[in-house]
Design a protein around this motif. Sequence first.
Motif, short mmCIF file in Angstrom:
data_model
loop_
_atom_site.label_atom_id
_atom_site.label_comp_id
_atom_site.label_asym_id
_atom_site.label_seq_id
_atom_site.Cartn_x
_atom_site.Cartn_y
_atom_site.Cartn_z
N GLY A 194 0.81 -1.21 0.00
CA GLY A 194 0.00 0.00 0.00
C GLY A 194 0.85 1.26 0.00
O GLY A 194 0.56 2.22 -0.73
N GLN A 195 1.90 1.25 0.81
CA GLN A 195 2.80 2.40 0.87
C GLN A 195 3.52 2.60 -0.46
O GLN A 195 3.63 3.74 -0.96
N GLU A 196 3.97 1.52 -1.05
CA GLU A 196 4.66 1.61 -2.34
C GLU A 196 3.72 2.14 -3.43
O GLU A 196 4.14 2.91 -4.31
N ALA A 197 2.46 1.74 -3.35
CA ALA A 197 1.49 2.22 -4.33
C ALA A 197 1.26 3.72 -4.19
O ALA A 197 1.17 4.45 -5.18
N MET A 198 1.22 4.21 -2.94
CA MET A 198 1.10 5.65 -2.72
C MET A 198 2.33 6.38 -3.24
O MET A 198 2.22 7.40 -3.93
N ASP A 199 3.50 5.83 -2.93
CA ASP A 199 4.74 6.46 -3.38
C ASP A 199 4.83 6.49 -4.90
O ASP A 199 5.43 7.41 -5.48
N ALA A 200 4.22 5.50 -5.55
CA ALA A 200 4.25 5.42 -7.01
C ALA A 200 3.18 6.30 -7.66
O ALA A 200 3.06 6.34 -8.89
N GLY A 201 2.40 6.98 -6.82
CA GLY A 201 1.42 7.92 -7.36
C GLY A 201 0.03 7.34 -7.60
O GLY A 201 -0.80 7.97 -8.26
N HIS A 202 -0.25 6.14 -7.03
CA HIS A 202 -1.56 5.54 -7.24
C HIS A 202 -2.56 6.10 -6.23
O HIS A 202 -3.08 5.39 -5.36
N THR A 203 -2.82 7.40 -6.36
CA THR A 203 -3.68 8.10 -5.40
C THR A 203 -4.87 8.79 -6.06
O THR A 203 -5.61 9.51 -5.40
N GLY A 204 -5.06 8.56 -7.34
CA GLY A 204 -6.18 9.17 -8.05
C GLY A 204 -7.33 8.20 -8.23
O GLY A 204 -7.36 7.12 -7.64
N TYR A 205 -8.28 8.59 -9.05
CA TYR A 205 -9.41 7.71 -9.36
C TYR A 205 -8.92 6.46 -10.09
O TYR A 205 -7.92 6.49 -10.83
N THR A 206 -9.67 5.37 -9.91
CA THR A 206 -9.50 4.20 -10.77
C THR A 206 -10.79 4.03 -11.57
O THR A 206 -11.77 4.73 -11.34
N THR A 207 -10.78 3.09 -12.50
CA THR A 207 -12.05 2.73 -13.12
C THR A 207 -13.01 2.31 -12.01
O THR A 207 -12.59 1.75 -10.99
N SER A 208 -14.29 2.56 -12.20
CA SER A 208 -15.25 2.36 -11.13
C SER A 208 -15.25 0.93 -10.62
O SER A 208 -15.31 0.69 -9.40
N ALA A 209 -15.16 -0.05 -11.49
CA ALA A 209 -15.21 -1.45 -11.08
C ALA A 209 -13.94 -1.91 -10.38
O ALA A 209 -13.95 -2.97 -9.74
N GLY A 210 -12.88 -1.13 -10.46
CA GLY A 210 -11.62 -1.51 -9.82
C GLY A 210 -10.52 -1.72 -10.82
O GLY A 210 -10.77 -1.96 -12.02
N ILE A 211 -9.29 -1.63 -10.37
CA ILE A 211 -8.16 -1.79 -11.28
C ILE A 211 -8.17 -3.20 -11.87
O ILE A 211 -8.52 -4.16 -11.19
N LEU A 212 -7.77 -3.30 -13.11
CA LEU A 212 -7.82 -4.58 -13.80
C LEU A 212 -6.92 -5.61 -13.11
O LEU A 212 -7.28 -6.80 -13.02
N GLU A 213 -5.76 -5.17 -12.61
CA GLU A 213 -4.84 -6.10 -11.96
C GLU A 213 -5.51 -6.80 -10.78
O GLU A 213 -5.35 -8.01 -10.58
N LEU A 214 -6.27 -6.06 -9.99
CA LEU A 214 -6.95 -6.66 -8.85
C LEU A 214 -8.10 -7.55 -9.29
O LEU A 214 -8.28 -8.65 -8.75
#
Length: 382
Positions: free
Chosen positions: A54-74
């Motif tokens: 989670g911390q690495e995702a924040m550091d990488a800039g994953h702090t904006g909107y995603t597609t409504s259904a969720g990120i494809l990777e998840l």
Amino acid sequence: MTMEFTDRVTRVEPSATLAISALATELEQDGADVVDLSVGEPDFPTPQNIVDAGQEAMDAGHTGYTTSAGILELRKAISEKLAADGLDHGPEEIIVTPGAKQALYEIIQALIQDGDEVALLDPAWVSYEAMVKMAGGDLTRVDLSETDFQLEPALDDLEAAVSDETELLIVNSPSNPTGAVYTDAALEGVRDLAVEHDITVISDEIYKEITYGVEPTSLGTLEGMAERTVTVNGFSKAYSMTGWRLGYFAGPEELIDQAGKLHSHSVSSAVNFVQHAGVEALENTDDAVADMVEAFGERRELVIDLLDDHGVDVAVPDGAFYMMLPVADDDQAWCEGAIEDAHVATVPGSAFGTPGYARISYAASEERLEEGIERLAEEGYL
């Protein structure tokens, strides 16, 4: 000014589990030492690899909107997890939600309207009733307390309760509040009734990863159930991620399309960096989950032994981290007295549709469990 509130809000009560937890917090703020056995929250920290992700995702800039259904990777990771359980749902048939509770809310809102009949298996988690009432639905309830909370011996009762008028049946196995894991024969009975009466079924599997010597079957894997089952799960319980608020549901694409409207107009999406942590949870956390489940199993045995020492017999749960404690007929008064006199927080069974019981959670340390049971005994509550 006097505000007028809608029927859909005034017809429901606040969550009993959260109300008890709030009372426990209030007592603690006044200096009392409360043993809180009311809340369904593991006492383990979130595994470090998930926190790091989670911390690495924040550091990488994953702090904006995603597609409504969720990120494809998840959604791909969830699809693979479901496939391992025998369920066939591609990413397009999955919506990621801020907690499994939101998933249930969206499904019920998409399927139920005024006067629709919904069947519950009692004891049933407190929010099912509230969600159905907020959607305008009517409840039909099947009492499992006479069968040690198992469904198989009560299939005749379920058959009598449902009909062609039943729109939805909610099945929660492993169960909150009982910890019961329904047998394959029980689920096959559900399947037969659902097919006969054309009933949609929600299979709430939030505790599926927390079992003791049994392997729960996903209802949607049974013949004839894929097209009528909506499977709900999440990360709060198995991965000790309650505050991260991450869940999901999977079902027929037509439901995903309709529920997706509600999802997009309400919560927009689950939190971006939390979704990335969810991928890590699914892919690299099996050992940590196994360790937590082992600890829960040991706590289960401890509580059963402690209660047995005081002459209290309980139905042994096969999953989750709850058990139903038989108490006085007025379970609400029993629970209020227990927290006031013994400073032990439990939840009245009537909140789950089954008076005469109190739910206790053994997702606390062994030391606190021992302290809680002894306090109840000393104050005459056992």
